[in-house]
Motif scaffolding. Sequence first.
Motif, PDB file in Angstrom:
ATOM      1  N   ASP A   1      41.456 -29.596  12.453  1.00  0.00           N
ATOM      2  CA  ASP A   1      40.253 -28.844  12.814  1.00  0.00           C
ATOM      3  C   ASP A   1      39.741 -28.005  11.641  1.00  0.00           C
ATOM      4  N   ARG A   2      40.288 -28.230  10.458  1.00  0.00           N
ATOM      5  CA  ARG A   2      39.816 -27.502   9.266  1.00  0.00           C
ATOM      6  C   ARG A   2      38.335 -27.793   9.057  1.00  0.00           C
ATOM      7  N   LYS A   3      37.520 -26.741   8.948  1.00  0.00           N
ATOM      8  CA  LYS A   3      36.075 -26.900   8.789  1.00  0.00           C
ATOM      9  C   LYS A   3      35.685 -26.950   7.317  1.00  0.00           C
ATOM     10  N   LEU A   4      34.713 -27.771   7.014  1.00  0.00           N
ATOM     11  CA  LEU A   4      34.235 -27.938   5.652  1.00  0.00           C
ATOM     12  C   LEU A   4      33.390 -26.735   5.233  1.00  0.00           C
ATOM     13  N   LYS A   5      33.653 -26.232   4.025  1.00  0.00           N
ATOM     14  CA  LYS A   5      32.886 -25.129   3.454  1.00  0.00           C
ATOM     15  C   LYS A   5      31.994 -25.649   2.330  1.00  0.00           C
ATOM     16  N   GLU A   6      30.975 -24.871   1.998  1.00  0.00           N
ATOM     17  CA  GLU A   6      29.985 -25.304   1.008  1.00  0.00           C
ATOM     18  C   GLU A   6      30.617 -25.620  -0.342  1.00  0.00           C
ATOM     19  N   ASP A   7      31.635 -24.873  -0.747  1.00  0.00           N
ATOM     20  CA  ASP A   7      32.229 -25.068  -2.071  1.00  0.00           C
ATOM     21  C   ASP A   7      33.502 -25.911  -2.038  1.00  0.00           C
TER      22      ASP A   7
ATOM     23  N   GLY B   1      41.145 -53.493   2.590  1.00  0.00           N
ATOM     24  CA  GLY B   1      40.438 -52.719   1.574  1.00  0.00           C
ATOM     25  C   GLY B   1      40.809 -51.250   1.698  1.00  0.00           C
ATOM     26  N   ASP B   2      41.880 -50.841   1.055  1.00  0.00           N
ATOM     27  CA  ASP B   2      42.398 -49.478   1.173  1.00  0.00           C
ATOM     28  C   ASP B   2      41.854 -48.632   0.026  1.00  0.00           C
ATOM     29  N   ILE B   3      41.037 -47.611   0.348  1.00  0.00           N
ATOM     30  CA  ILE B   3      40.370 -46.841  -0.713  1.00  0.00           C
ATOM     31  C   ILE B   3      40.468 -45.335  -0.458  1.00  0.00           C
ATOM     32  N   GLY B   4      40.286 -44.572  -1.535  1.00  0.00           N
ATOM     33  CA  GLY B   4      40.175 -43.132  -1.452  1.00  0.00           C
ATOM     34  C   GLY B   4      38.970 -42.678  -2.240  1.00  0.00           C
ATOM     35  N   TYR B   5      38.246 -41.701  -1.708  1.00  0.00           N
ATOM     36  CA  TYR B   5      36.993 -41.247  -2.315  1.00  0.00           C
ATOM     37  C   TYR B   5      36.967 -39.725  -2.313  1.00  0.00           C
ATOM     38  N   THR B   6      36.693 -39.126  -3.471  1.00  0.00           N
ATOM     39  CA  THR B   6      36.675 -37.672  -3.622  1.00  0.00           C
ATOM     40  C   THR B   6      35.296 -37.195  -4.025  1.00  0.00           C
ATOM     41  N   ASN B   7      34.840 -36.091  -3.406  1.00  0.00           N
ATOM     42  CA  ASN B   7      33.556 -35.516  -3.786  1.00  0.00           C
ATOM     43  C   ASN B   7      33.511 -34.056  -3.323  1.00  0.00           C
ATOM     44  N   SER B   8      32.373 -33.423  -3.494  1.00  0.00           N
ATOM     45  CA  SER B   8      32.179 -32.043  -3.044  1.00  0.00           C
ATOM     46  C   SER B   8      30.736 -31.871  -2.598  1.00  0.00           C
ATOM     47  N   LEU B   9      30.500 -30.900  -1.727  1.00  0.00           N
ATOM     48  CA  LEU B   9      29.145 -30.670  -1.244  1.00  0.00           C
ATOM     49  C   LEU B   9      28.241 -30.100  -2.336  1.00  0.00           C
ATOM     50  N   SER B  10      28.775 -29.223  -3.143  1.00  0.00           N
ATOM     51  CA  SER B  10      27.998 -28.573  -4.201  1.00  0.00           C
ATOM     52  C   SER B  10      28.660 -28.842  -5.549  1.00  0.00           C
ATOM     53  N   PRO B  11      27.944 -28.664  -6.651  1.00  0.00           N
ATOM     54  CA  PRO B  11      28.545 -28.891  -7.973  1.00  0.00           C
ATOM     55  C   PRO B  11      29.856 -28.136  -8.139  1.00  0.00           C
ATOM     56  N   HIS B  12      30.829 -28.814  -8.730  1.00  0.00           N
ATOM     57  CA  HIS B  12      32.179 -28.255  -8.827  1.00  0.00           C
ATOM     58  C   HIS B  12      32.743 -28.648 -10.200  1.00  0.00           C
ATOM     59  N   PRO B  13      32.601 -27.790 -11.215  1.00  0.00           N
ATOM     60  CA  PRO B  13      33.031 -28.132 -12.581  1.00  0.00           C
ATOM     61  C   PRO B  13      34.498 -28.545 -12.686  1.00  0.00           C
ATOM     62  N   GLU B  14      35.375 -27.878 -11.943  1.00  0.00           N
ATOM     63  CA  GLU B  14      36.795 -28.240 -12.017  1.00  0.00           C
ATOM     64  C   GLU B  14      37.033 -29.629 -11.449  1.00  0.00           C
ATOM     65  N   LEU B  15      36.308 -29.971 -10.381  1.00  0.00           N
ATOM     66  CA  LEU B  15      36.430 -31.321  -9.837  1.00  0.00           C
ATOM     67  C   LEU B  15      35.905 -32.340 -10.840  1.00  0.00           C
ATOM     68  N   THR B  16      34.822 -32.021 -11.513  1.00  0.00           N
ATOM     69  CA  THR B  16      34.284 -32.938 -12.533  1.00  0.00           C
ATOM     70  C   THR B  16      35.328 -33.227 -13.602  1.00  0.00           C
ATOM     71  N   ARG B  17      36.040 -32.200 -14.055  1.00  0.00           N
ATOM     72  CA  ARG B  17      37.091 -32.410 -15.055  1.00  0.00           C
ATOM     73  C   ARG B  17      38.206 -33.282 -14.494  1.00  0.00           C
ATOM     74  N   ALA B  18      38.573 -33.035 -13.239  1.00  0.00           N
ATOM     75  CA  ALA B  18      39.629 -33.833 -12.618  1.00  0.00           C
ATOM     76  C   ALA B  18      39.215 -35.293 -12.479  1.00  0.00           C
TER      77      ALA B  18
END
Length: 291
Positions: A106-112, A128-145
């Motif tokens: 039940d963890r709710k998604l936050k903007e960041d 077809g087993d896949i994983g997909y990562t993203n964020s709602l708003s720009p996230h510099p640390e995620l971009t580096r990862a």
Amino acid sequence: MSLNAFESLFHFSAKHLSSLSKDSSWLPSPADLEGFRKAQNLAYSAAVTVSKELRPGMTEKEAAKLLKSYLHDHGARSFIHRPFAWFGDRSRFLNLGFYMRYLPSDRKLKEDDVYILDVSPVVKGYTGDIGYTNSLSPHPELTRAKNFLLELRKEIPVLFLKAKTPGEVWRRVNERVLEAGFANCHALYPFAVLGHRVYRKFPFANFSSYLLPVSYVSWFSYQALLSFSKRGVFPETLTEEHKGEKLGLWAIEPHIGGNGFGAKFEEIIVVEKDRVYWLSDDVPHITEQKG
């Protein structure tokens, strides 16, 4: 038996039994490869479509339900494991502990928040087993990862070519993740798997999948559990201890951790005797970077 004792028994057994694989070195025909691509494309289509529908306040359970509905509406009736969604700090897999806590919550998604979506449909017997990562708003640390994960994606085929065993691939990926300053989140998975084998013959693929509400097995459909029981779980999973055959198809899922978030990709890699390559380069973590 405690969870730690169970995991210790698994790793001990994997070290000694992972070489006892039956049909693990099966290599696909061109027609089979196309079947896997279609399944993988459907899985990514589900993740990308649902990603665009996510909004602050939605729960992991709601996202997982959207993933399941999309796959069902597009003809997928069976799967390896149930759809997963992890939001924010839960994408980091820190302190989850029991297997059931990895399931959508039940963890709710936050903007960041960073979020991970993970699905595994079966299409005409192909998985077809896949994983997909993203964020709602720009996230510099995620971009580096994500940039590091793309570097790792380029290196993994070379690692498979050079390594004597799948376990060596696991250890080298672990070294690269730590050298880059990230945490190894796939080491936090049950049994610390970097990936698992992919087979053509998925049992009862035309029948709807059902789940058993019992600890770790609640992740998987009954068809997947039948596959594990037939071939043995140790040749199926890519762990640090795996000493078996490299050849064949693997779903590889390096999962790394940053400050309060995790990031991963998952896709199929084809391991032949003198050549290793990803099933497709038409995947979101490649195309979105180019876009």
